[in-house]
Design a protein around this motif. Structure first.
Motif, PDB file in Angstrom:
ATOM      1  N   THR A  73       3.238   6.921  -8.516  1.00 26.63           N
ATOM      2  CA  THR A  73       3.288   5.549  -8.012  1.00 26.63           C
ATOM      3  C   THR A  73       4.352   4.728  -8.719  1.00 26.63           C
ATOM      4  OG1 THR A  73       0.939   5.707  -7.624  1.00 26.63           O
ATOM      5  CG2 THR A  73       1.891   3.516  -7.577  1.00 26.63           C
ATOM      6  N   VAL A  74       4.427   4.870 -10.026  1.00 30.28           N
ATOM      7  CA  VAL A  74       5.359   4.034 -10.784  1.00 30.28           C
ATOM      8  C   VAL A  74       6.793   4.308 -10.340  1.00 30.28           C
ATOM      9  CG1 VAL A  74       6.222   3.482 -13.068  1.00 30.28           C
ATOM     10  CG2 VAL A  74       3.810   3.993 -12.742  1.00 30.28           C
ATOM     11  N   ALA A  78       0.807  -1.212   0.000  1.00 30.29           N
ATOM     12  CA  ALA A  78       0.000   0.000   0.000  1.00 30.29           C
ATOM     13  C   ALA A  78       0.848   1.274   0.000  1.00 30.29           C
ATOM     14  CB  ALA A  78      -0.917  -0.005   1.225  1.00 30.29           C
ATOM     15  N   LEU A  79       1.979   1.230   0.682  1.00 28.88           N
ATOM     16  CA  LEU A  79       2.737   2.471   0.887  1.00 28.88           C
ATOM     17  C   LEU A  79       3.031   3.240  -0.401  1.00 28.88           C
ATOM     18  CD1 LEU A  79       3.634   3.913   3.403  1.00 28.88           C
ATOM     19  CD2 LEU A  79       5.890   2.925   3.123  1.00 28.88           C
ATOM     20  N   LEU A 133      -6.231  -2.304  -8.652  1.00 28.66           N
ATOM     21  CA  LEU A 133      -5.473  -2.592  -7.430  1.00 28.66           C
ATOM     22  C   LEU A 133      -5.596  -4.047  -6.995  1.00 28.66           C
ATOM     23  CD1 LEU A 133      -5.827   0.457  -5.026  1.00 28.66           C
ATOM     24  CD2 LEU A 133      -3.790  -0.455  -6.140  1.00 28.66           C
ATOM     25  N   ALA A 134      -6.842  -4.590  -7.081  1.00 26.65           N
ATOM     26  CA  ALA A 134      -7.061  -5.957  -6.627  1.00 26.65           C
ATOM     27  C   ALA A 134      -6.193  -6.920  -7.422  1.00 26.65           C
ATOM     28  CB  ALA A 134      -8.532  -6.319  -6.776  1.00 26.65           C
ATOM     29  N   GLU A 193       4.631  -1.096 -17.433  1.00 29.77           N
ATOM     30  CA  GLU A 193       4.269  -2.449 -17.831  1.00 29.77           C
ATOM     31  C   GLU A 193       4.815  -3.472 -16.841  1.00 29.77           C
ATOM     32  OE1 GLU A 193       5.709  -4.140 -21.626  1.00 29.77           O
ATOM     33  OE2 GLU A 193       5.001  -5.885 -20.504  1.00 29.77           O
ATOM     34  N   LYS A 194       6.074  -3.255 -16.444  1.00 28.23           N
ATOM     35  CA  LYS A 194       6.744  -4.202 -15.562  1.00 28.23           C
ATOM     36  C   LYS A 194       6.069  -4.250 -14.186  1.00 28.23           C
ATOM     37  CE  LYS A 194      10.666  -6.718 -15.146  1.00 28.23           C
ATOM     38  NZ  LYS A 194      12.076  -6.581 -14.888  1.00 28.23           N
ATOM     39  N   THR A 195       5.706  -3.082 -13.661  1.00 27.44           N
ATOM     40  CA  THR A 195       5.106  -3.058 -12.330  1.00 27.44           C
ATOM     41  C   THR A 195       3.603  -3.286 -12.380  1.00 27.44           C
ATOM     42  OG1 THR A 195       4.833  -0.676 -12.488  1.00 27.44           O
ATOM     43  CG2 THR A 195       6.807  -1.453 -11.380  1.00 27.44           C
ATOM     44  N   GLY A 196       3.048  -3.151 -13.551  1.00 27.29           N
ATOM     45  CA  GLY A 196       1.603  -3.338 -13.671  1.00 27.29           C
ATOM     46  C   GLY A 196       0.809  -2.260 -12.967  1.00 27.29           C
TER      47      GLY A 196
END
Lengths: 269, 324, 530
Positions: free
Chosen positions: B30-31, B21-22, B60-61, B52-55
């Protein structure tokens, strides 16, 4: 013990309140850099030529402030959670107890580092981080004591008298926790100061607020170690140690008083 | 035991949720927080690659599900600063950290037990006061300062111990000298950790032993003419060993954190120096990985001590049998 | 008879002498005088593994095992290293691999390796190597011709750090971390990579026997990695290590005095065109859009104190022209000095008054407060800011230090330009980028512009620098640009310093390399031990 603690604390308290009156030089007054201890500069000067003794005195305020404030917050949380966990019946109390247990398991330093890395290292953030991580030990102690008190006849009497639970908790049990909470508070301040110093040493302190921890960090990073400027490195450390011992002495006094009232309680629980 | 397991599980889950979450809840990009990169070094292509790598663009789910799946497969994320998977970086470093942390845990437990029993028997005597005062004083000194002072004294001024690292530049070829070399290098860091972690345990043992000395069974034993030291080692020790072992378990976290701080001082290439680099470069995935690994170490240590308590304590053992 | 015997005796003596001297000669060729068995270098560079993709490791190998085509000496003159070079028009550059150069596995180094390296780096880094040439031609086995789109007399500068890769190892490799390290680290330098021991923090290199220039003076070179600078200097003092090294950096000035006092340590300053302590104004926002205020600040700073506290004994007084000596095209401008009266005069001219008598001035109805942003990963920058605060307080200017975490610092300064002023360090590489002369950091339209200068005059000068056909023309423009800086003061250098290198006094014969400093291939052949 108590006397020693109070004297030391009063000394540091005076330094924190009236640094101008005590310090021989201003906080930012510049002299020759890297002087060793001498008559004009009792603890020498640092890399910028600040008088280290004066800087120590000026740093007392921010150090104490961070310790005291974060301890107040964490004490507040800890007492509230502990009281509720000890007094609330069945699953509610268990749930809170579980929460306390979970927080006790979290490694404090890495957690503090991660949060500080994300939210920043200004004084406010540091205070909040320390407070939010330091409450669980207090909560545990308060819970145990509350559960003991809950079994005592006087609480049963109050229940029979029909006094509401909230009132019993706040009016009758809480005052009985006074010594315990004070004793815990002293230890929490000491622990908060230590955590702040450690974070500062890792470079995660507030760069604009000079605390003792930050002084050690600067002494270390600016070559005080290699230059053999031990007076710069050690004196803030000694202050921290002295302050923590003072807090320990005072907390011991309260702990003893508490155990006289209630039997045994070591400060470590 | 069941409760303990549940708490350990929820503790780890809490850390996982927290780590997830942090970066996603805090204001900011965020990225970039997920990859721990500065904006200026990230080109548009790279940014798209990171997304793409981190999605980070998925719901969120879904992200949380894949995050959990990754964790279960041992994937702690990717450090873009080191260009390597976090779990690999940490796995390289953990052995060094454990090499100083484990001996420190054992030695400090042993020292605390011996000193505590010794002083607890004589509660109130001059000797006990001296030891206790000394312990409280050492406890009040920040661990890193203690490390620096020991380093300065024993390595630079006296030259008895090496100034850092885990072995000499040229390691002796034979096994025994190689071991000796390693132990010689471990002395100072372990000593620092031991000194820092003994006091809390010592005070517990000392106070409990002193308390137990007032108990009736000690009185009976005494009236049977048994010596104080026999009573302590044969009668009191079994009684206090349970809270003591639990305390050692809790202390594991303290020692582990302590080793993180002093590793940089002693130039030991363990988790601590990795963490230090990660702090300086704000390598978020690595920081979070370190947090998770420390939590796992603490949780496992606690569970182990609980098992040990059960194994040692006849009362607990019997109750389990009754329950079954 | 006696004469005869005498003659025989003399002949015998002569023969004996010859034999002896021959023997002597043979002996000398084995353990040559001053040869060194092991040389240990301490470094605080972070190296997590022995891979080319690990920046610090890659840089260190450039001083030992991996060769670039050319090297540049401290005066900026280029010399052959792996290759000899020639050009006729500064557009087509011919590189020829020197005779006898082999990879550490015995294969000869060829021109194809150079071509492969350029293409490989393109594929790894998304361009900037092979695609910067118009044409690359293999002339023969050992010769390659690199053709630029436009003539560039300074082209060799980009070849000093281009470490050539062995094509036969890397040609099918996309992810070099998959290669085993002894294979991945095959180079062509006088040393070959031996091992990386993470526990001991040691990188080991051994002399490579088949290097065409012969045996280097040191047999084994070891790097000892330190996490902690202080421990490293202690180790240097105790003789545990022979020298300390960090790429493009020197001994931190805080410990310099102490090292100077230590007998067995020698210090050597080397050239430094980085501008490591600068105050840059945001020239777009009030109050720094006012030139008088900038002038006043420049007069209020105690430069001597900055040098004394933060600089080495070799620190130079900075000049208004901002560009440090040693930079190509440097001209001398007015030396910056403290003059409080002049500062007060400038402030008065700018319209600053202390109307509420609090000791601090107001400007345009607002308190005159300089907000200086610094980054938190360099503790010394905050110390600079602190001294600046004390300096400016004396002329009634308040300073607020705003310490930002690196990412936020970059975001706020380089992207949003939300800063009023920054104290930072500028790298030699950055100073030389674009038109050189710190244009990258000052011209408002550049991405890293701290200075936010949008002045047309400045733009015109930069355009001239771009248009310069040769180095002489460029130098003329450079002088004008520095004069522009001196007149308008968009940024102030607090002091200039050399990089000080420290090593054990037993050693001598270091050669200074313009890129790597004291550690370089030349040094390994000239290093002497007492």
């Amino acid at each position: 013990m108590l006397f020693f603690g109070l004297v030391v604390l009063a000394g540091f308290g005076l330094c924190a309140l009236f640094p101008q009156a005590i310090a021989p030089y201003g906080a930012k007054a510049m002299h020759a850099a890297w002087l060793g201890p001498c008559a004009e500069h009792w603890l020498g000067t640092n890399d910028l030529g600040y008088d280290i003794f004066s800087e120590l005195i000026y740093a007392t305020r921010s150090t104490l402030l961070i310790g005291v404030v974060s301890a107040v917050v964490s004490l507040f949380i800890g007492t509230a959670v502990g009281l509720a966990a000890g007094y609330l019946p069945a699953w509610k109390g268990e749930l809170l107890n579980g929460l306390i247990q979970i927080f006790l398991l979290i490694p404090m330093l890495p957690m503090a580092i991660v949060i500080a890395a994300f939210v920043g290292t200004q004084t406010l953030q540091i205070v909040l981080i320390i407070a939010l991580l330091g409450w669980c030990a207090t909560a545990r102690t308060v819970r145990v004591r509350t559960m003991q008190l809950k079994q005592t006849p006087f609480v049963e009497c109050l229940l029979i008298l029909g006094i509401s639970k909230t009132q019993i908790m706040l009016r009758h049990i809480l005052p009985n926790l006074k010594e315990l909470v004070l004793s815990r508070y002293m230890m929490t301040v000491a622990r908060c100061i230590m955590l702040e110093a450690t974070l500062s040493f890792l470079g995660m302190g507030d760069p604009t607020a000079v605390t003792w921890g930050r002084m050690i960090y600067l002494a270390y990073r600016r070559g005080g170690f290699t230059r053999g400027a031990y007076h710069w490195l050690i004196s803030p450390g000694l202050c921290i140690a002295l302050l923590i011992i003072a807090f320990y002495c005072i907390s011991q006094y309260f702990a003893q008083k508490q155990s006289q009232v209630s039997g045994s309680q070591s400060y470590l629980d | 035991m069941k409760k303990k397991l549940l708490i350990s599980f929820f503790c780890l889950l809490f850390i996982l949720v927290f780590n997830f979450a942090l970066p996603r809840l805090l204001p900011g990009d965020t990225v970039l927080m997920l990859v721990g990169m500065d904006e200026d070094v990230v080109s548009e292509n790279e940014y798209a690659y990171y997304v793409e790598k981190t999605g980070a663009d998925r719901p969120l789910a879904e992200q949380f599900a894949s995050y959990l799946r990754g964790i279960l497969q041992g994937d702690l994320g990717y450090s873009y600063h080191h260009n390597a998977p976090v779990e690999q970086l940490i796995a390289q470093r953990v052995p060094a950290t454990l090499q100083i942390a484990l001996p420190a845990v054992l030695l400090s437990a042993l020292l605390a037990l011996v000193l505590g029993c010794y002083a607890g028997m004589r509660k109130g005597s001059g000797m006990e006061r001296m030891i206790s005062t000394l312990q409280i004083t050492v406890d009040a000194i920040p661990g890193f300062l203690l490390g620096l002072l020991l380093l300065s004294l024993f390595a630079f001024h006296l030259g008895w111990f090496p100034s850092g690292a885990l072995n000499s530049i040229v390691v002796p070829a034979a096994t025994l000298p190689a071991w000796g070399d390693r132990i010689w290098h471990l002395c100072l860091p372990v000593l620092t950790l031991v000194l820092g972690s003994v006091p809390a345990k010592y005070l517990l043992v000392c106070n409990t032993v002193a308390q137990q000395m007032q108990e009736k069974y000690v009185l009976y034993a005494r009236s049977r003419g048994l010596s104080d030291s026999y009573i302590v080692w044969h009668h009191i020790l079994p009684n206090i060993c349970q809270p003591f072992i639990a305390m050692v378990g809790m202390n594991m976290g303290f020692i582990f954190s302590g080793s993180l701080v002093i590793e940089t001082i002693f130039s030991i290439r363990g988790l601590g120096s990795l963490l230090d680099q990660a702090i300086r470069s704000r390598d978020y995935p690595l920081l979070q990985g370190c947090l998770l690994v420390s939590a796992v170490v603490v949780v496992v240590a606690n569970l182990l001590t609980d098992v040990l308590c059960v194994a040692l304590d006849p009362k607990v053992r019997c109750r389990i049998h009754e329950a079954e | 008879m006696r004469k005869c015997r005498c003659l025989v005796f003399i002949c015998l003596c002569f023969v004996m002498c010859c034999a002896l001297s021959a023997c002597g000669g043979q002996e000398a060729s084995q353990p040559e005088a001053g040869r060194i068995d092991t040389f240990i270098i301490g470094t605080t560079a972070e190296i997590s593994s022995a891979k080319r993709s690990v920046y610090n490791f890659d840089v260190l190998t450039g001083t030992l095992s991996q060769l670039a085509p050319v090297w540049v000496d401290a005066d900026g003159v280029y010399h052959p290293l792996l290759c000899t070079y020639s050009t006729e028009d500064s557009r087509t550059w011919i590189l020829t691999v020197r005779e006898g150069m082999t990879w550490h596995d015995g294969q000869p180094v060829s021109a194809a390796d150079i071509q492969f390296t350029l293409e490989y780096l393109d594929s790894q880094n998304g361009g900037g190597y092979a695609d910067s040439y118009e044409d690359i031609r293999l002339v023969d086995e050992r010769t390659i011709a690199l053709e630029l789109a436009e003539p560039n007399p300074r082209h060799l500068a980009s070849l000093t750090t281009l470490r050539i890769l062995p094509k036969h190892i890397y040609q099918d490799v996309t992810d070099d971390s998959a290669l085993p390290s002894d294979e991945a680290n095959i180079g062509c330098g006088p040393y070959r990579f031996v091992r990386f021991d993470a526990d001991a923090g040691v990188l080991a290199f051994d002399a490579y026997d088949a290097y065409p220039d012969g045996q280097p003076m040191v047999e084994h070179v070891l790097f000892r990695l330190f996490d902690n600078e202080d421990t490293m200097y202690m180790a240097l003092k105790s003789g545990e290590i022979d020298m300390v090294y960090r790429y493009s950096s020197g001994v931190s000035t805080a410990v310099l005095e102490d090292l100077q006092r230590t007998e067995q340590i020698s210090l050597l300053p080397i050239r430094n065109t980085a501008n490591s302590a600068v105050l840059i104004f945001n020239n777009q926002v009030s109050p720094f859009d006012n030139e008088k205020i900038r002038q006043a600040l420049a007069c209020a700073i105690d430069y001597a104190r900055f040098r004394e506290l933060f600089g080495s004994p070799y620190a130079l007084a900075s000049e208004a022209g901002f560009i440090p000596p040693g930079t190509y095209g440097y001209v001398q401008t007015q030396t910056l000095e403290r003059d409080l009266q002049l500062a007060a005069a400038y402030l008065q001219e700018a319209g600053c008054t202390d109307s509420d008598d609090d000791g601090y001035l107001e400007y345009q109805g607002q308190p005159l407060c300089v907000e200086v942003m610094v980054r938190d990963d360099k503790p010394v920058h905050a110390r600079y800011a602190e001294l600046l605060m004390n300096n400016l307080a004396e002329v009634g200017i308040a300073v607020q230090i705003d310490v930002q975490e690196v990412a936020a610092f970059r975001e706020l300064t380089e992207q949003q330009h939300a800063h009023a002023a920054v104290i930072t360090g500028l790298t030699a590489f950055g100073m030389a980028k674009n038109q050189g002369l710190a244009a990258l950091y000052l011209w408002g339209e550049n991405s890293m512009s701290y200075g936010q200068v949008y002045d047309e005059d400045y733009k015109a000068l930069l355009d001239q620098a771009d248009a310069a056909a040769n180095m002489e023309e460029y130098a003329l423009v450079a002088a004008e640009i520095q004069q522009y800086y001196a007149d308008t003061l968009p940024a102030i250098a607090l002091f200039w310093d050399s990089h000080i290198q420290a090593f054990n006094s037993r050693y001598s014969g270091f050669v200074e390399d313009g890129t790597f400093g004291l550690l370089n291939v030349q040094t390994w052949f000239s290093l002497q031990a007492e």
